[in-house]
Motif scaffolding. Structure first.
Motif, PDB file in Angstrom:
ATOM      1  N   TYR A 269       0.832  -1.326  -0.026  1.00 18.29           N
ATOM      2  CA  TYR A 269      -0.017  -0.038  -0.096  1.00 18.29           C
ATOM      3  C   TYR A 269       0.845   1.193  -0.155  1.00 18.29           C
ATOM      4  O   TYR A 269       2.036   1.239   0.996  1.00 18.29           O
ATOM      5  N   ASP A 270       0.496   2.179  -0.775  1.00 16.16           N
ATOM      6  CA  ASP A 270       1.147   3.582  -0.701  1.00 16.16           C
ATOM      7  C   ASP A 270       0.934   4.116   0.395  1.00 16.16           C
ATOM      8  O   ASP A 270      -0.270   4.583   0.628  1.00 16.16           O
ATOM      9  N   PRO A 271       2.118   4.731   1.236  1.00 16.86           N
ATOM     10  CA  PRO A 271       1.442   5.064   2.653  1.00 16.86           C
ATOM     11  C   PRO A 271       0.948   6.469   2.364  1.00 16.86           C
ATOM     12  O   PRO A 271       0.043   6.914   3.252  1.00 16.86           O
ATOM     13  N   ARG A 272       0.979   7.095   1.478  1.00 20.84           N
ATOM     14  CA  ARG A 272       0.156   8.339   1.129  1.00 20.84           C
ATOM     15  C   ARG A 272      -1.171   8.279   0.792  1.00 20.84           C
ATOM     16  O   ARG A 272      -1.882   8.996   1.323  1.00 20.84           O
ATOM     17  N   ALA A 273      -1.502   7.217   0.500  1.00 21.73           N
ATOM     18  CA  ALA A 273      -2.894   6.813   0.028  1.00 21.73           C
ATOM     19  C   ALA A 273      -3.628   6.724   1.477  1.00 21.73           C
ATOM     20  O   ALA A 273      -4.688   7.081   1.341  1.00 21.73           O
ATOM     21  N   ARG A 274      -2.773   5.877   2.435  1.00 25.27           N
ATOM     22  CA  ARG A 274      -3.396   5.811   3.514  1.00 25.27           C
ATOM     23  C   ARG A 274      -3.877   7.139   4.180  1.00 25.27           C
ATOM     24  O   ARG A 274      -5.178   7.214   4.706  1.00 25.27           O
ATOM     25  N   ILE A 275      -3.011   8.023   3.945  1.00 29.50           N
ATOM     26  CA  ILE A 275      -3.233   9.400   4.653  1.00 29.50           C
ATOM     27  C   ILE A 275      -4.528  10.132   4.140  1.00 29.50           C
ATOM     28  O   ILE A 275      -5.250  10.809   4.597  1.00 29.50           O
ATOM     29  N   ILE A 276      -4.111  10.320   2.724  1.00 28.95           N
ATOM     30  CA  ILE A 276      -5.264  10.812   1.794  1.00 28.95           C
ATOM     31  C   ILE A 276      -6.539  10.380   1.999  1.00 28.95           C
ATOM     32  O   ILE A 276      -7.748  11.115   2.433  1.00 28.95           O
ATOM     33  N   LYS A 277      -6.651   8.863   2.448  1.00 29.00           N
ATOM     34  CA  LYS A 277      -7.995   8.654   2.942  1.00 29.00           C
ATOM     35  C   LYS A 277      -8.743   9.135   3.978  1.00 29.00           C
ATOM     36  O   LYS A 277      -9.932   9.526   4.008  1.00 29.00           O
ATOM     37  N   GLN A 278      -7.744   9.100   4.929  1.00 29.38           N
ATOM     38  CA  GLN A 278      -8.210   9.975   5.970  1.00 29.38           C
ATOM     39  C   GLN A 278      -8.781  11.715   5.963  1.00 29.38           C
ATOM     40  O   GLN A 278      -9.573  12.300   6.407  1.00 29.38           O
ATOM     41  N   ILE A 279      -8.014  12.242   5.213  1.00 26.64           N
ATOM     42  CA  ILE A 279      -8.093  13.644   4.755  1.00 26.64           C
ATOM     43  C   ILE A 279      -9.504  13.575   3.891  1.00 26.64           C
ATOM     44  O   ILE A 279     -10.028  14.639   4.156  1.00 26.64           O
ATOM     45  N   ALA A 280      -9.680  12.730   3.172  1.00 29.97           N
ATOM     46  CA  ALA A 280     -10.785  12.641   2.455  1.00 29.97           C
ATOM     47  C   ALA A 280     -12.030  12.759   3.427  1.00 29.97           C
ATOM     48  O   ALA A 280     -12.918  13.607   3.167  1.00 29.97           O
ATOM     49  N   ASP A 281     -12.010  12.044   4.353  1.00 28.33           N
ATOM     50  CA  ASP A 281     -13.123  12.010   5.389  1.00 28.33           C
ATOM     51  C   ASP A 281     -13.346  13.576   5.929  1.00 28.33           C
ATOM     52  O   ASP A 281     -14.514  14.118   6.098  1.00 28.33           O
ATOM     53  N   GLN A 282     -12.281  14.051   6.398  1.00 24.68           N
ATOM     54  CA  GLN A 282     -12.345  15.663   6.981  1.00 24.68           C
ATOM     55  C   GLN A 282     -12.862  16.363   5.786  1.00 24.68           C
ATOM     56  O   GLN A 282     -13.857  17.496   6.302  1.00 24.68           O
ATOM     57  N   VAL A 283     -12.431  16.306   4.655  1.00 22.83           N
ATOM     58  CA  VAL A 283     -12.829  17.332   3.680  1.00 22.83           C
ATOM     59  C   VAL A 283     -14.248  17.184   3.345  1.00 22.83           C
ATOM     60  O   VAL A 283     -15.194  18.141   3.116  1.00 22.83           O
ATOM     61  N   PHE A 284     -14.792  15.848   3.075  1.00 17.50           N
ATOM     62  CA  PHE A 284     -16.052  15.684   2.578  1.00 17.50           C
ATOM     63  C   PHE A 284     -17.128  16.273   3.750  1.00 17.50           C
ATOM     64  O   PHE A 284     -18.329  16.467   3.450  1.00 17.50           O
ATOM     65  N   GLU A 285     -16.691  15.996   5.328  1.00 17.31           N
ATOM     66  CA  GLU A 285     -17.293  16.742   6.147  1.00 17.31           C
ATOM     67  C   GLU A 285     -17.774  18.088   6.208  1.00 17.31           C
ATOM     68  O   GLU A 285     -18.912  18.625   6.383  1.00 17.31           O
ATOM     69  N   VAL A 286     -17.026  18.864   5.388  1.00 17.65           N
ATOM     70  CA  VAL A 286     -16.909  20.380   5.145  1.00 17.65           C
ATOM     71  C   VAL A 286     -17.747  20.294   3.738  1.00 17.65           C
ATOM     72  O   VAL A 286     -18.717  21.212   3.575  1.00 17.65           O
ATOM     73  N   THR A 287     -17.450  19.755   2.769  1.00 18.65           N
ATOM     74  CA  THR A 287     -17.770  19.764   1.272  1.00 18.65           C
ATOM     75  C   THR A 287     -19.230  19.036   1.018  1.00 18.65           C
ATOM     76  O   THR A 287     -19.785  19.255  -0.063  1.00 18.65           O
ATOM     77  N   GLY A 288     -19.504  18.088   1.832  1.00 18.51           N
ATOM     78  CA  GLY A 288     -20.360  17.114   1.267  1.00 18.51           C
ATOM     79  C   GLY A 288     -19.671  15.886   0.712  1.00 18.51           C
ATOM     80  O   GLY A 288     -18.722  16.202   0.057  1.00 18.51           O
ATOM     81  N   ARG A 289     -20.311  14.654   0.786  1.00 15.97           N
ATOM     82  CA  ARG A 289     -19.609  13.414   0.227  1.00 15.97           C
ATOM     83  C   ARG A 289     -19.550  13.375  -1.397  1.00 15.97           C
ATOM     84  O   ARG A 289     -20.622  13.645  -1.938  1.00 15.97           O
ATOM     85  N   ASN A 290     -18.263  13.436  -1.836  1.00 16.60           N
ATOM     86  CA  ASN A 290     -18.400  13.137  -3.226  1.00 16.60           C
ATOM     87  C   ASN A 290     -19.056  11.983  -3.981  1.00 16.60           C
ATOM     88  O   ASN A 290     -18.863  10.829  -3.568  1.00 16.60           O
ATOM     89  N   PRO A 291     -19.988  12.117  -4.723  1.00 19.25           N
ATOM     90  CA  PRO A 291     -20.715  11.136  -5.215  1.00 19.25           C
ATOM     91  C   PRO A 291     -19.786   9.947  -5.992  1.00 19.25           C
ATOM     92  O   PRO A 291     -20.333   8.708  -5.922  1.00 19.25           O
ATOM     93  N   LEU A 292     -18.679  10.434  -6.341  1.00 21.40           N
ATOM     94  CA  LEU A 292     -17.774   9.317  -6.842  1.00 21.40           C
ATOM     95  C   LEU A 292     -16.891   8.427  -6.170  1.00 21.40           C
ATOM     96  O   LEU A 292     -16.638   7.457  -6.435  1.00 21.40           O
ATOM     97  N   LEU A 293     -16.964   8.994  -4.741  1.00 21.27           N
ATOM     98  CA  LEU A 293     -16.268   7.982  -3.720  1.00 21.27           C
ATOM     99  C   LEU A 293     -16.863   6.521  -3.606  1.00 21.27           C
ATOM    100  O   LEU A 293     -16.068   5.897  -3.436  1.00 21.27           O
ATOM    101  N   ASP A 294     -18.022   6.588  -3.759  1.00 19.65           N
ATOM    102  CA  ASP A 294     -18.638   5.029  -3.553  1.00 19.65           C
ATOM    103  C   ASP A 294     -18.196   4.136  -4.844  1.00 19.65           C
ATOM    104  O   ASP A 294     -17.756   2.959  -4.562  1.00 19.65           O
ATOM    105  N   ILE A 295     -17.863   4.647  -5.769  1.00 20.51           N
ATOM    106  CA  ILE A 295     -17.308   4.052  -6.878  1.00 20.51           C
ATOM    107  C   ILE A 295     -15.946   3.523  -6.775  1.00 20.51           C
ATOM    108  O   ILE A 295     -15.554   2.534  -6.891  1.00 20.51           O
ATOM    109  N   ALA A 296     -15.111   4.715  -6.250  1.00 20.27           N
ATOM    110  CA  ALA A 296     -13.758   4.409  -5.875  1.00 20.27           C
ATOM    111  C   ALA A 296     -13.603   3.427  -4.766  1.00 20.27           C
ATOM    112  O   ALA A 296     -12.691   2.618  -5.019  1.00 20.27           O
ATOM    113  N   LEU A 297     -14.381   3.441  -3.783  1.00 19.82           N
ATOM    114  CA  LEU A 297     -14.422   2.332  -2.707  1.00 19.82           C
ATOM    115  C   LEU A 297     -14.577   1.081  -3.084  1.00 19.82           C
ATOM    116  O   LEU A 297     -13.790  -0.029  -2.590  1.00 19.82           O
TER     117      LEU A 297
END
Ligand code: ACO
Length: 455
Positions: free
Chosen positions: A339-367
């Motif tokens: 696993y790319d260690p940066r991808a792990r950190i970015i996944k956590q940031i995504a949660d914080q950002v989506f709390e402010v901006t709302g969930r990105n509808p493409l996230l479910d496809i990515a997951l």
């Protein structure tokens, strides 16, 4: 000590080589014994840091007229081209350290500017060093007014990366002392200018490409806060960045600050090795970053997620990937086979950002893509895991960055890494102008024929 030494009594050594205890050899156990079956001669090549010097093979010849053996390594998949003290990656264990500091600790506690200082200077700054550094960067963010006219001259739909390649190169024409690359004071001055001005160039490129008036830097704001200001400020008298988004961008910048010998860093070092000014070398690095296999990957991830369109279509898309019709963008890495260690950190940031901006509808496809890929033998056997780009595009899109600015968001923080690697290369006594060899596979010598004699 010679780099490689043909043994004195070749014949005798030949038969004995497998019986001689390795620690009886001139280089002790740290050597490689090879026999050239064309000549029957044996050679001993020292092993240093888990490598043998390619030039050592040059002594392996079939006769006095033979050029000597070379290595063939397209795309440098197994060649260390420099020694570096900047970034350490252990791709099998998913480790990334800048100057020894783990990326996880820097992402949690540091800022981009502090990390840039670390990467460039070798250690974290004291409080006073940090204040001076931040002051210097903040006070070099403005561009010469002629640069504005240059940016405005591009076609209305110019890609911001195209503008960035050109304008960062053009900066060299404003600073004639930039050519004095072996003067430490002049060199440092350009380092400060480049780190300070890249966000301004990038923001101007974007604003010009969408026909918005350019926004000048605001020295009251942080490095990333000011960048957001120059990108997004409209009629408000004072732009105030959302602190969660400002911090998220800062962490993303930390994650992108350096990544040892990647394609754009190689471009920076190779172009820098002919000793042009650093603006010209950074322009080359930005151009290398532009490609979809490097800095353009998160843009491609987003396009891919849109093409998949729905979680229901994920299995079908994975099938196409496995048939070799398309690549799963944001997956795979030349170095990370875990696993790319940066991808792990970015996944956590995504949660914080989506709390402010709302969930990105493409996230479910990515997951869902990630879930299926991580349990599919095609990806497991090839050690393909999400890389830094798999989720960064989703975050940037949610923060309202236009897709075209994604590679620009990579170029800004990577400037610190490029410059540190460039300076390291310049001061490395072993480095010369980069000039690899080739294996010529074209026609043998032939004589020129007049046009009407050609078939
Ligand atoms: N999707 C499907 N298959 C893949 C992928 C992918 N994303 N990446 C690699 N493979 C397969 C290849 O087809 C190959 O399979 P084969 O052995 O059957 O031929 C095998 O895995 C090895 O792939 P290579 O291309 O040899 O690996 P390389 O180290 O050269 O490539 C790269 C690394 C360019 C990152 C590649 O994985 C890729 O194209 N990924 C998608 C683009 C991407 O996300 N780039 C961002 C990289 S991170 C960065 O620049 C910040």
């Amino acid at each position: 000590m010679p780099r490689s030494a043909e043994t004195e009594n070749t014949k005798a050594k030949n038969t004995a080589s497998s019986q001689v205890a390795t620690n009886d050899r001139p280089h002790g156990r740290h050597s490689l014994s090879v026999t050239d079956n064309r000549t029957g001669k044996s050679y001993e090549i020292p092993i240093e840091n888990g490598t043998v010097r390619a030039i050592a093979l040059r002594d392996i010849k079939t006769g006095p007229d033979d050029f000597g053996l070379m290595t063939y390594d397209p795309a440098f998949t197994n060649t260390a081209h420099c020694k570096s003290q900047i970034t350490m990656i252990d791709g099998d264990r998913g480790i990334l350290n800048y100057r020894g500091y783990p990326i996880e600790q820097l992402a949690e506690h540091s800022t981009y500017l502090e990390t840039a200082y670390l990467i460039l200077n070798g250690d974290l700054p004291t409080r006073q060093q940090h204040e001076e550094w931040a002051f210097e960067i903040t006070h070099h963010t403005f561009l010469h007014e002629n640069m504005k006219r240059l940016i405005e001259a591009f076609r209305y739909d110019a890609h911001p990366m195209g503008i960035l390649v050109s304008t960062v190169g053009a900066l060299s024409t404003f600073y004639s002392e930039a050519k004095s690359i072996f003067d430490p004071v002049a060199r440092r001055q350009q380092v400060v200018r480049l780190i300070a001005k890249m966000p301004t160039l990038a923001a101007f490129a974007y604003r010009a490409s969408v026909g918005l008036p350019l926004v000048y830097p605001d020295n009251d704001l942080s490095y990333t806060g000011n960048f957001l200001n120059m990108l997004f400020r409209m009629a408000e008298p004072k732009y105030r960045p959302n602190p969660v988004l400002e911090r998220a961008l800062d962490v993303l910048f930390i994650l992108h600050a350096d990544h040892e010998q990647n394609c754009s860093t190689l471009a920076m070092r190779a172009v820098g090795s002919s000793h042009p000014d650093p603006y010209s070398a950074v322009a080359a690095a930005v151009a290398a970053l532009y490609g979809p296999l490097h800095g353009g990957a998160n843009e491609m991830v987003l396009r891919m997620l849109k093409e998949v369109g729905s979680v229901r279509n994920v299995s079908e898309y994975i099938k196409r990937v496995k048939q070799g019709q398309v690549r799963l963008m944001g997956f795979g890495h030349r170095v990370y086979k875990n696993y790319d260690p940066r991808a792990r950190i970015i996944k956590q940031i995504a949660d914080q950002v989506f709390e402010v901006t709302g969930r990105n509808p493409l996230l479910d496809i990515a997951l869902e893509l990630e879930r299926i890929a991580l349990q599919d033998d095609y990806f497991i056997s090839r050690k393909l895991y999400p890389n830094v780009d798999f989720y960064s595009g989703l975050i940037y899109q949610s923060m309202k960055f236009p897709v075209e600015t994604f590679p620009v968001l990579f170029a800004i923080p990577r400037t610190a890494g490029w410059l540190a690697q460039w300076e390291e290369m310049l001061l490395d006594q072993e480095q010369k102008i980069a000039r690899p060899r080739q294996i010529y596979t074209g026609p043998p010598r032939r004589d020129y024929r007049p046009m009407d004699e050609r078939m």
